[in-house]
Design a protein around this motif. Structure first.
Motif, PDB file in Angstrom:
ATOM      1  N   ILE A   1      -2.296  33.435  12.431  1.00 35.28           N
ATOM      2  CA  ILE A   1      -1.657  34.743  12.270  1.00 35.28           C
ATOM      3  C   ILE A   1      -2.356  35.752  13.173  1.00 35.28           C
ATOM      4  N   GLY A   2      -1.556  36.510  13.945  1.00 38.65           N
ATOM      5  CA  GLY A   2      -2.099  37.504  14.858  1.00 38.65           C
ATOM      6  C   GLY A   2      -2.530  38.780  14.157  1.00 38.65           C
ATOM      7  N   GLN A   3      -2.692  39.822  14.937  1.00 45.45           N
ATOM      8  CA  GLN A   3      -3.142  41.116  14.441  1.00 45.45           C
ATOM      9  C   GLN A   3      -1.950  42.010  14.076  1.00 45.45           C
ATOM     10  N   ARG A   4      -2.176  42.933  13.154  1.00 47.33           N
ATOM     11  CA  ARG A   4      -1.179  43.925  12.738  1.00 47.33           C
ATOM     12  C   ARG A   4       0.121  43.281  12.266  1.00 47.33           C
ATOM     13  N   VAL A   5      -0.030  42.226  11.478  1.00 48.05           N
ATOM     14  CA  VAL A   5       1.119  41.513  10.901  1.00 48.05           C
ATOM     15  C   VAL A   5       1.340  42.044   9.497  1.00 48.05           C
ATOM     16  N   ARG A   6       2.577  42.399   9.199  1.00 48.61           N
ATOM     17  CA  ARG A   6       2.918  42.903   7.862  1.00 48.61           C
ATOM     18  C   ARG A   6       3.876  41.924   7.204  1.00 48.61           C
ATOM     19  N   ILE A   7       3.473  41.411   6.065  1.00 55.51           N
ATOM     20  CA  ILE A   7       4.285  40.466   5.298  1.00 55.51           C
ATOM     21  C   ILE A   7       4.536  41.088   3.940  1.00 55.51           C
ATOM     22  N   ARG A   8       5.777  41.389   3.655  1.00 54.56           N
ATOM     23  CA  ARG A   8       6.155  42.083   2.428  1.00 54.56           C
ATOM     24  C   ARG A   8       6.181  41.119   1.234  1.00 54.56           C
ATOM     25  N   HIS A   9       6.398  41.678   0.048  1.00 52.03           N
ATOM     26  CA  HIS A   9       6.408  40.861  -1.166  1.00 52.03           C
ATOM     27  C   HIS A   9       7.654  39.967  -1.222  1.00 52.03           C
ATOM     28  N   HIS A  10       7.556  38.936  -2.005  1.00 46.14           N
ATOM     29  CA  HIS A  10       8.605  37.942  -2.237  1.00 46.14           C
ATOM     30  C   HIS A  10       8.895  37.086  -1.005  1.00 46.14           C
ATOM     31  N   VAL A  11       8.019  37.110   0.010  1.00 46.65           N
ATOM     32  CA  VAL A  11       8.163  36.227   1.164  1.00 46.65           C
ATOM     33  C   VAL A  11       7.631  34.856   0.762  1.00 46.65           C
ATOM     34  N   ARG A  12       8.416  33.817   1.040  1.00 48.06           N
ATOM     35  CA  ARG A  12       7.992  32.451   0.736  1.00 48.06           C
ATOM     36  C   ARG A  12       7.728  31.689   2.031  1.00 48.06           C
ATOM     37  N   VAL A  13       6.593  31.020   2.072  1.00 48.99           N
ATOM     38  CA  VAL A  13       6.219  30.155   3.192  1.00 48.99           C
ATOM     39  C   VAL A  13       5.963  28.777   2.603  1.00 48.99           C
ATOM     40  N   HIS A  14       6.714  27.777   3.055  1.00 45.37           N
ATOM     41  CA  HIS A  14       6.587  26.439   2.468  1.00 45.37           C
ATOM     42  C   HIS A  14       5.231  25.817   2.780  1.00 45.37           C
ATOM     43  N   TRP A  15       4.865  25.700   4.051  1.00 43.66           N
ATOM     44  CA  TRP A  15       3.594  25.110   4.455  1.00 43.66           C
ATOM     45  C   TRP A  15       2.895  26.045   5.442  1.00 43.66           C
ATOM     46  N   PRO A  16       1.881  26.790   5.032  1.00 46.80           N
ATOM     47  CA  PRO A  16       1.188  27.710   5.938  1.00 46.80           C
ATOM     48  C   PRO A  16       0.616  27.024   7.179  1.00 46.80           C
ATOM     49  N   TRP A  17       0.166  25.797   7.053  1.00 49.99           N
ATOM     50  CA  TRP A  17      -0.450  25.093   8.174  1.00 49.99           C
ATOM     51  C   TRP A  17       0.568  24.729   9.248  1.00 49.99           C
ATOM     52  N   ARG A  18       1.836  25.001   9.025  1.00 49.57           N
ATOM     53  CA  ARG A  18       2.880  24.800  10.036  1.00 49.57           C
ATOM     54  C   ARG A  18       3.504  26.138  10.444  1.00 49.57           C
ATOM     55  N   LEU A  19       2.682  27.177  10.459  1.00 46.11           N
ATOM     56  CA  LEU A  19       3.155  28.515  10.789  1.00 46.11           C
ATOM     57  C   LEU A  19       2.229  29.165  11.807  1.00 46.11           C
ATOM     58  N   GLU A  20       2.832  29.718  12.857  1.00 50.22           N
ATOM     59  CA  GLU A  20       2.089  30.475  13.862  1.00 50.22           C
ATOM     60  C   GLU A  20       2.824  31.799  14.079  1.00 50.22           C
ATOM     61  N   VAL A  21       2.110  32.904  13.937  1.00 50.39           N
ATOM     62  CA  VAL A  21       2.690  34.242  14.040  1.00 50.39           C
ATOM     63  C   VAL A  21       1.867  35.052  15.042  1.00 50.39           C
ATOM     64  N   GLY A  22       2.557  35.715  15.985  1.00 52.06           N
ATOM     65  CA  GLY A  22       1.884  36.539  16.983  1.00 52.06           C
ATOM     66  C   GLY A  22       1.477  37.893  16.426  1.00 52.06           C
ATOM     67  N   ASP A  23       1.179  38.820  17.313  1.00 54.68           N
ATOM     68  CA  ASP A  23       0.756  40.170  16.942  1.00 54.68           C
ATOM     69  C   ASP A  23       1.960  41.069  16.663  1.00 54.68           C
ATOM     70  N   ASP A  24       1.730  42.094  15.845  1.00 55.23           N
ATOM     71  CA  ASP A  24       2.722  43.144  15.593  1.00 55.23           C
ATOM     72  C   ASP A  24       4.047  42.584  15.078  1.00 55.23           C
ATOM     73  N   VAL A  25       3.965  41.752  14.066  1.00 55.72           N
ATOM     74  CA  VAL A  25       5.143  41.108  13.457  1.00 55.72           C
ATOM     75  C   VAL A  25       5.359  41.683  12.078  1.00 55.72           C
ATOM     76  N   TRP A  26       6.629  41.835  11.701  1.00 55.77           N
ATOM     77  CA  TRP A  26       7.002  42.316  10.378  1.00 55.77           C
ATOM     78  C   TRP A  26       7.916  41.281   9.745  1.00 55.77           C
ATOM     79  N   ILE A  27       7.575  40.832   8.530  1.00 54.37           N
ATOM     80  CA  ILE A  27       8.403  39.881   7.773  1.00 54.37           C
ATOM     81  C   ILE A  27       8.780  40.567   6.467  1.00 54.37           C
TER      82      ILE A  27
END
Length: 191
Positions: free
Chosen positions: A35-61
């Motif tokens: 996970i990059g910098q300045r990433v905002r992940i709001r409530h009720h977000v579901r991620v099945h397997w974190p180890w299969r996730l790559e997120v850049g900088d300045d991302v909003w979910i």
């Protein structure tokens, strides 16, 4: 053991409204996500397997987004995944007697936007600056700068392209078309 621990953390803490947004990236990192910098992940977000996730900088979910990452999901920098979006790397071979998996990774390139309640299916790359509009379904690659709406795909020049038929479509594509038909949305996949 790691899977069980993740499911406990996901359901007891991570998705809760009271859990601070600023801590969600750290929790995902603890379970192997990049996970990059300045990433905002709001409530009720579901991620099945974190180890299969790559997120850049300045991302909003946004709230209620679901990242069903049986395969890798890569989200580039400066990307917005809006409320209720569904990124699904899984599918099945519908013509198979044993209904084998037909999974594939998803890639959201820098500057792309997956709008509210949009769906991105397995194996799709959403190009830089491209938009998958509200309630639209991206079942094939989206060119850089293109816009996929619930009714059509428009290239950067504003030219609409025809949707696909279900011949050779995966179960996820056919299901997405059926969901669109029941909600009154056209998905570009005809049932």
């Amino acid at each position: 053991m790691v899977q069980a621990a993740w499911f406990a953390v996901l359901n007891l803490v991570f998705v809760k409204w009271w859990f601070p947004d600023r801590l969600r990236p750290a929790v995902l990192r603890a379970f192997g996500a990049r996970i990059g910098q300045r990433v905002r992940i709001r409530h009720h977000v579901r991620v099945h397997w974190p180890w299969r996730l790559e997120v850049g900088d300045d991302v909003w979910i946004g709230e209620d987004a679901w990242l069903l990452n049986l395969e890798k999901i890569t989200i580039g920098s400066d990307v917005c995944v809006s409320q209720g979006a569904f990124l699904c790397t899984g599918s099945h071979q519908r013509a198979s007697r044993t209904f084998e998996f037909d999974n594939g990774p998803i890639r959201l390139e820098p500057g792309s936007w997956v709008a509210a309640k949009a769906v991105v299916l397995r194996g799709v790359t959403v190009g830089s600056g491209a938009v998958v509009g509200a309630s639209a379904v991206a079942h094939r690659n989206v060119a850089p700068g293109a816009v996929v709406t619930a009714g059509a795909t428009t290239g950067a020049a504003g030219v609409a392209t025809a949707g696909a038929t279900t011949a050779g479509a995966t179960t996820a594509e056919v299901t997405a078309a059926a969901v669109g038909a029941t909600t009154g949305a056209t998905t570009g996949v005809t049932a």
